[in-house]
Design an enzyme around this catalytic site. Structure first.
Site, short mmCIF file in Angstrom:
data_model
loop_
_atom_site.label_atom_id
_atom_site.label_comp_id
_atom_site.label_asym_id
_atom_site.label_seq_id
_atom_site.Cartn_x
_atom_site.Cartn_y
_atom_site.Cartn_z
N GLU A 403 0.52 68.11 40.72
CA GLU A 403 0.96 69.25 41.53
C GLU A 403 2.47 69.25 41.75
O GLU A 403 2.97 69.62 42.81
CB GLU A 403 0.22 69.29 42.88
CG GLU A 403 -1.28 69.41 42.76
CD GLU A 403 -1.72 70.55 41.85
OE1 GLU A 403 -0.99 71.52 41.70
OE2 GLU A 403 -2.81 70.43 41.27
N GLY A 404 3.20 68.84 40.74
CA GLY A 404 4.65 68.73 40.83
C GLY A 404 5.02 67.36 41.32
O GLY A 404 4.68 66.98 42.45
#
Length: 542
Positions: A403-404
């Site tokens: 998620e980054g």
């Protein structure tokens, strides 16, 4: 009602999902003859989750949800994730897909997909990256070709390969609804040319019944360090040229729509720091209480004591507890700002935007640290798989990556979020914390405020990015310490009598030990990028 929900999900998670945690780690998901299989017990546990309505807690009432606050949805996921970290990724991704479709889908798409996604009968995924792209979504190559005639006229044929797709395929839900980023034939280059499509595993008839299998499949499952029960799939779309998808939102605006889901997921990944921290803490406390070893230094009684009585073990346990409670405080403060934003409070919505990268980055870093300390408390037995402490550490390690990455979160904070409303959003947050009665916390908030101003007005982009991780940690600790102080004062005033002994000590430890550590990062945050490039690349790799 809130109390009933919190107690109910805790009992369900402990009774049905927690017993599967170790089994899921040992056996894991597997791909057999094109079908993703989970260990025995997972199907029943998921069906009970759906039957009891837990997936619908914070979903819109219009489509069958209970319409309760996002903060309560976070609590459901916290309990489930503490019980079974890998399993919890299934509902976590579904809630994010629901959010994206609710905000960006057409009325017809919402009516067709949301009711069964909200119930949990159907699950959801996000399909972003590809083998050649990594975190650079502008490099995506998956294509979406308009269907001109026939029964699927007006829809699109999707063709491409996606990697690292969490719960990309399984048999626990009746259908899997994929949200897929792809390019239209006339799309401009880079991230501006990305569109979002809803691509179901089974095509859905207009009446909501399932049609034929879509042209998509899981090619393989990744063999991972942890989260073994979560099938991480390589997904292939359109092998036979007939994978059908529908456009969500406007053409070439897919990244904006997907960021809705990603923002939800980043909060929930920050939540994972709480989840794994809590599970590791409980295991470490239980082991330290029961493990008898050595006389306590300086004690008159020369009998061996439980290791929980030794100062260094006590230090580790209290640090684990303080850090976990700190992230939990940041989580629910963030969720509360999201809820206020949903009700129309623009200032709260803007503040939530700034809190998300702090929560995701620092929260998951804490999850890894607390899980590591959990191994340390177990000593040699922590390095042995049978105690389960090692599983917590292995499972935790993915959270700072997906998620980054946490570096991307920090970069987001010192670029886009730093400039929100000309810097006033972050400035107001730090100014509020700087009025706190605790002097170290007030000093940390003031330092964060000065750093934010320096980064915004003076520092080069390289200097900002070089100091971004340190600044993000400082900021997160400031907010967490502020919220823990508020909690301690509330408990002193009579709230939550069950916490009257523990909360003051936990908050005190955080403010006296963790906050000064964060203050010590200021020089790193201001250090600049010059030293990072003082050693030429050729010399660095030599």
């Amino acid at each position: 009602m809130v109390e009933a929900i919190v107690e109910g999900i805790g009992a369900f998670a402990a009774g049905e999902w927690a017993p599967l945690n170790r089994l899921g780690d040992l056996e894991g998901a597997r791909l057999e003859n094109g079908v993703v299989r989970l260990p025995e017990g997972f199907a029943d546990a998921y069906h009970h989750y759906v039957e009891q309505g837990w997936n619908a807690i914070a979903a819109p009432a219009e489509f069958g949800g209970q319409g309760l606050p996002f903060a309560l949805g976070c609590n459901v996921l916290e309990n489930l994730g503490s019980a079974n970290f890998a399993f919890n990724l299934l509902p976590m991704l579904t809630t994010g897909a629901i959010d994206a479709l609710e905000q960006h889908g057409s009325d017809a798409q919402k009516a067709l997909y949301l009711p069964k996604m909200i119930s949990g009968e159907w699950s959801g995924t996000m399909n972003l990256t590809e083998p050649q792209a990594g975190s650079d979504l502008g490099a995506l190559r998956t294509v979406a070709t308009p269907v001109e005639d026939g029964e699927h006229a007006g829809k699109y044929r999707i063709a491409g390969t996606k990697i690292f797709i969490t719960w990309g395929d399984h048999e626990l839900a009746e259908n899997v609804i994929h949200l897929v980023l792809a390019r239209l034939p006339d799309a401009p280059e880079g991230s501006r040319g990305i569109s979002l499509f809803v691509v179901p595993k089974y095509l859905v008839n207009p009446d909501g019944s399932l049609g034929p299998r879509n042209d998509l499949r899981a090619v393989s499952l990744e063999h991972k360090l942890g989260i073994h029960a979560s099938p991480t799939c390589v997904m292939s779309y359109g092998d036979s040229g007939d994978c059908i998808g529908e456009l969500v939102g406007q053409p070439h605006r897919g990244l904006m729509a997907m960021f809705t889901m990603m923002n939800n997921a980043r909060i929930n990944v920050g939540n994972q720091g709480v989840q794994i921290g809590e599970r590791a803490l409980q295991a470490a406390v239980a082991y330290a209480r029961d493990r008898v070893q050595s006389v306590r230094a300086g004690a008159a009684d020369r009998n061996a004591v439980a290791i929980i009585e030794h100062p260094d073990v006590r230090r580790m346990l209290l640090r684990m507890k303080a850090l976990t409670e700190g992230v939990r405080a940041l989580l629910y403060y963030t969720a509360g700002q999201v809820d206020r934003g949903t009700l129309g409070n623009a200032a709260a919505a803007a503040r939530a935007e700034c809190l998300v990268p702090m929560l995701k980055a620092w929260g998951t870093d804490v999850g890894v640290e607390v899980a590591s300390l959990g191994v340390q408390v177990h000593g040699g037995m922590g390095f042995v798989e049978e105690t389960g402490a090692a599983q917590h550490y292995r499972d935790a390690r993915i959270a700072p990556i997906y998620e980054g990455t946490n570096g991307i979160q920090a970069a987001d904070l010192v670029t886009r979020k730093l400039g929100l409303e000309n810097g006033e959003v972050l400035d107001a947050l730090f100014a509020e914390i700087a009025t706190d009665e605790h002097p170290r916390l007030a000093r940390l908030a003031a330092e964060c405020r000065d750093l934010a101003r320096w980064m915004r007005e003076t520092a080069s982009i390289d200097d900002r990015l070089a100091g971004s991780v340190a600044f993000t940690t400082m900021s997160a600790v400031a907010v967490a310490g502020w919220q823990l102080g508020r909690q301690a004062r509330a408990v002193a005033g009579g709230a939550a009598p069950s916490l009257s002994a523990s909360k003051p000590v936990t908050a005190r430890y955080f403010l006296e030990q963790i906050v000064p550590e964060a203050l010590g990062l200021a020089s790193s945050a201001r250090g600049g990028a010059e030293v990072l490039y003082a050693l030429p690349t050729e010399a660095l790799i030599a």
